[in-house]
Design a protein around this motif. Structure first.
Motif, short mmCIF file in Angstrom:
data_model
loop_
_atom_site.label_atom_id
_atom_site.label_comp_id
_atom_site.label_asym_id
_atom_site.label_seq_id
_atom_site.Cartn_x
_atom_site.Cartn_y
_atom_site.Cartn_z
N PHE A 1 0.85 -1.11 0.07
CA PHE A 1 0.04 0.15 -0.09
C PHE A 1 0.91 1.22 -0.15
O PHE A 1 1.74 1.26 0.83
CB PHE A 1 -0.88 -0.01 1.30
CG PHE A 1 -2.19 -0.76 1.22
CD1 PHE A 1 -3.20 -0.50 0.41
CD2 PHE A 1 -1.94 -2.37 1.46
CE1 PHE A 1 -4.28 -1.24 0.21
CE2 PHE A 1 -3.18 -3.13 1.14
CZ PHE A 1 -4.12 -2.68 0.71
N THR A 2 0.49 2.10 -0.91
CA THR A 2 1.11 3.49 -0.88
C THR A 2 0.14 4.71 -0.92
O THR A 2 -0.75 4.44 -1.21
CB THR A 2 1.91 3.56 -2.28
OG1 THR A 2 0.95 3.47 -3.21
CG2 THR A 2 3.14 2.60 -2.30
N SER A 3 0.75 5.79 -0.38
CA SER A 3 -0.16 6.88 -0.09
C SER A 3 -0.72 7.45 -1.48
O SER A 3 -0.08 7.68 -2.43
CB SER A 3 0.42 7.95 0.82
OG SER A 3 -0.37 9.09 0.70
N LEU A 4 -1.98 7.38 -1.67
CA LEU A 4 -2.40 7.94 -2.94
C LEU A 4 -2.82 9.51 -2.68
O LEU A 4 -2.79 10.28 -3.62
CB LEU A 4 -3.74 7.13 -3.19
CG LEU A 4 -4.74 7.52 -4.44
CD1 LEU A 4 -3.98 7.56 -5.67
CD2 LEU A 4 -5.89 6.80 -4.53
N VAL A 5 -3.42 9.85 -1.72
CA VAL A 5 -3.87 11.04 -1.34
C VAL A 5 -4.35 11.28 0.15
O VAL A 5 -4.68 10.57 0.75
CB VAL A 5 -5.13 11.65 -2.19
CG1 VAL A 5 -6.38 10.80 -1.70
CG2 VAL A 5 -5.40 13.02 -2.23
N VAL A 6 -4.06 12.76 0.57
CA VAL A 6 -4.65 13.01 1.99
C VAL A 6 -5.68 14.08 1.71
O VAL A 6 -5.65 15.25 1.00
CB VAL A 6 -3.43 13.56 2.79
CG1 VAL A 6 -3.69 14.06 4.04
CG2 VAL A 6 -2.39 12.78 2.80
#
Length: 95
Positions: free
Chosen positions: A30-35
């Motif tokens: 899992f990687t950060s897509l958006v905050v």
């Protein structure tokens, strides 16, 4: 194709933001897509209580999870993993 991710905001009063993570595996990578900022002053939240994000590059092969981050930068455990065809996670307890 795109995926729209909708979720109910946390009931906790000190939530600052939500981090949406994406992976092609349901268990790893899992990687950060958006905050997404938790803006409780937004009057639109009273008309539609859901937060949402449109992943324009998302496909049915992607898995998602949401992490809440509070004002002190503490992160919750990830939500249950879900796919676009599945219902988004219900609110969960933050740390």
């Amino acid at each position: 194709m795109s995926n729209t991710i909708r979720w109910l905001p946390s009931a906790e009063i000190d939530i600052a933001e939500y981090r949406i993570e994406r992976s092609t595996s349901s268990t790893t990578g899992f990687t950060s897509l958006v905050v997404v900022e938790h803006d409780i002053t937004d009057p639109l939240l009273f008309e539609d209580p859901y937060f949402f994000y449109v992943d324009a590059a998302g496909t049915n092969a992607h898995y998602y999870r949401i992490i809440t981050i509070d004002d002190a930068a503490n992160e919750s455990n990830p939500s249950a993993v879900f796919q676009p065809a599945a219902a988004p996670p219900t609110p969960f307890n933050e740390t």
